[in-house]
Design an enzyme around this catalytic site. Structure first.
Site, PDB file in Angstrom:
ATOM      1  N   ASP A  28       0.871  -1.176   0.000  1.00  0.00           N
ATOM      2  CA  ASP A  28       0.000   0.000   0.000  1.00  0.00           C
ATOM      3  C   ASP A  28       0.913   1.232   0.000  1.00  0.00           C
ATOM      4  O   ASP A  28       2.102   1.133   0.332  1.00  0.00           O
ATOM      5  CB  ASP A  28      -0.883  -0.036   1.245  1.00  0.00           C
ATOM      6  CG  ASP A  28      -1.596   1.276   1.501  1.00  0.00           C
ATOM      7  OD1 ASP A  28      -2.297   1.754   0.599  1.00  0.00           O
ATOM      8  OD2 ASP A  28      -1.416   1.837   2.609  1.00  0.00           O
ATOM      9  N   ASP A  31      -1.495  -0.817   5.843  1.00  0.00           N
ATOM     10  CA  ASP A  31      -1.909  -0.374   7.178  1.00  0.00           C
ATOM     11  C   ASP A  31      -3.414  -0.436   7.390  1.00  0.00           C
ATOM     12  O   ASP A  31      -3.918   0.084   8.392  1.00  0.00           O
ATOM     13  CB  ASP A  31      -1.408   1.053   7.435  1.00  0.00           C
ATOM     14  CG  ASP A  31      -2.101   2.086   6.561  1.00  0.00           C
ATOM     15  OD1 ASP A  31      -2.400   1.778   5.385  1.00  0.00           O
ATOM     16  OD2 ASP A  31      -2.355   3.203   7.042  1.00  0.00           O
ATOM     17  N   ASP A  86      -0.206   5.115   0.964  1.00  0.00           N
ATOM     18  CA  ASP A  86      -0.489   6.059   2.049  1.00  0.00           C
ATOM     19  C   ASP A  86      -0.540   5.347   3.396  1.00  0.00           C
ATOM     20  O   ASP A  86      -1.340   4.441   3.608  1.00  0.00           O
ATOM     21  CB  ASP A  86      -1.820   6.775   1.801  1.00  0.00           C
ATOM     22  CG  ASP A  86      -1.816   7.585   0.522  1.00  0.00           C
ATOM     23  OD1 ASP A  86      -0.994   8.500   0.419  1.00  0.00           O
ATOM     24  OD2 ASP A  86      -2.618   7.274  -0.383  1.00  0.00           O
TER      25      ASP A  86
END
Length: 249
Positions: A43, A190, A45
């Site tokens: 991922d 996250d 961001d």
């Protein structure tokens, strides 16, 4: 190295690993060959970059305060804002996308590389492991990330690729491009609702980056989505990979 030395440790066993969790460390060391890993998909961001977007403020701006609080209470694993606006009227949807884009632009102004990201990429390069990227951000943000930090992820799929996370399609697409099986890949991110869900549905290993320990909250105790691994920093991924996987090129 015992599992307890990994901060946040292994949450549960990937279904494709042929040994019980209680015997994990001894079995890996003595009798069971390590699983071959051929690539890692990240991922962007909050994983490769320091969190720079105030998602709670963005969701409230798009949904309105009351609706945001209602949906948040019903969705303990997180809010899928793009999904919620998909069926809105064109005018309302356009305004929502403009609000989202404004928050994303503000995030770009504060864009910073996540500690450990550059070093981890160097480690992956030394092992000749492929690295890809899947984000729900826009392509311009991915291009800026590549340009600013001098790292290249290929393929790098933004939300212009449909369907986007948590659908497994982007991860399966990367596996197809790499000509590898999903169970030879790990998804690192996250977000339980986006990254772990995407990886699980594709059949890949999953690693949740939880810097603040937010997923240790009782709110998430009964959430169905469980990652195979959970770390509090990208620096812990080195140990995880060396301990549990065959990284030979």
């Amino acid at each position: 190295m015992p599992i307890s030395s990994l901060s946040k440790s292994l949450l549960f066993l990937h279904p494709k690993l042929p040994f019980p969790m209680a015997n994990l460390t001894t079995t890996i060391a003595t009798s069971t060959p390590r699983v071959r890993l051929k690539g890692i998909v990240f991922d962007m961001d909050g994983t490769l970059t320091v969190p720079a977007i105030d998602f709670a403020a963005m969701y409230e701006a798009v949904l309105g305060g009351d609706e945001y609080r209602r949906i948040k209470a019903e969705s303990p694993s997180g809010i899928d804002i793009l999904h919620h606006i998909e069926n809105w009227s064109p005018d309302k949807q356009q305004k929502a996308y403009e609000t989202i884009a404004d928050f994303e632009r503000q995030g770009l102004d504060r864009l910073q590389i996540m500690p450990g990201a550059a070093e981890l990429c160097g480690f992956l390069d030394s092992k000749q492991l492929r690295r890809g990227l899947i984000t729900r951000n826009v392509k311009d943000s991915v291009n800026l990330f590549h340009k600013r930090f001098g790292m290249t992820f290929c393929p790098a799929l933004s939300r212009e690729f449909r369907p986007y996370k948590p659908d497994p399609a982007p991860l399966l697409h990367i596996c197809s491009v790499w000509e590898v099986l999903p169970n030879e890949v790990m998804m690192v991110g996250d977000s339980l609702k986006d990254d772990v869900a995407c990886g699980k549905q594709a059949g890949a290993f999953t690693c949740l980056l939880d810097e603040t320990g937010r997923y240790d909250s009782p709110v998430y105790a009964n959430v169905d989505l469980k990652p195979d691994f959970k770390v509090s920093s990208l620096n812990e991924v080195y140990s995880l990979l060396n301990e549990h996987f065959d990284l030979a090129p």
